[in-house]
Design an enzyme around this catalytic site. Structure first.
Site, PDB file in Angstrom:
ATOM      1  CG  HIS A  98      30.929  11.438  49.057  1.00  0.00           C
ATOM      2  ND1 HIS A  98      31.399  10.501  49.954  1.00  0.00           N
ATOM      3  CD2 HIS A  98      30.422  10.725  48.016  1.00  0.00           C
ATOM      4  CE1 HIS A  98      31.171   9.275  49.491  1.00  0.00           C
ATOM      5  NE2 HIS A  98      30.590   9.389  48.308  1.00  0.00           N
ATOM      6  CB  CYS A 153      48.948  28.192  42.686  1.00  0.00           C
ATOM      7  SG  CYS A 153      48.689  27.175  44.146  1.00  0.00           S
TER       8      CYS A 153
END
Ligand code: RB5
Length: 149
Positions: free
Chosen positions: A99, A66
């Site tokens: 992670h 966006c």
């Protein structure tokens, strides 16, 4: 890997170059729009398309663009199973996957140029979740928060 991509009008200039990049890297790209520049379109619609593609197994990852990346990430994170983040540095774009099992990369086309966006997407798609115990434990806690809603 199957990767969904979508954008609103703010992200439109980056969508095709990034779709082309991912295809050139050997990924299967699912283009969920916008298919034309429409200044009145709304980012939550495209966030929902990408999130649902992930929920339904049509894509393993998503790229949402966006203007700032913020609205796209806010909306995408409302969908169960979506872990979206705005990453405008390559460390986060890769480590977010390794992670945190981030599965949607959100970009702001008014913030980053095409050259940086290319590096961000490369970092995002070239990494996998590192299922070390500490990462798995944290991911399970994130999922528990989601399940409790
Ligand atoms: C649209 O003009 C703009 O608000 C949107 O693309 C995005 O930046 C929202 O976070």
């Amino acid at each position: 890997m199957k990767i969904a991509i979508a954008c609103d009008h703010g992200g439109y200039p980056l969508k095709q170059p990034l779709a082309d990049l991912m295809q050139a890297l050997g990924h299967e790209v699912l283009d969920l729009g916008a298919h034309e520049l429409n200044p009145t379109d709304d980012y939550p619609d495209f966030a929902r398309y990408v999130g649902q593609a992930i929920q339904h197994g049509q894509a393993q990852r998503g790229v949402l663009i966006c203007g700032s990346g913020v609205g796209a990430s806010v909306a995408a994170n409302k969908l169960d199973g979506v872990r979206a983040a705005v990453c405008h540095d390559t460390y986060s774009a890769g480590q977010g996957v390794e992670h945190d099992d981030m599965n949607v990369l959100c970009l702001g086309a008014r913030i980053v140029g095409e050259a940086l966006a290319v590096e961000l997407v490369k970092a995002f798609v070239s990494t996998s979740f590192t299922d070390e115990p500490r990462h798995t434990r944290r991911l399970e806690k994130v999922k528990a928060i989601e399940a409790a809603q």
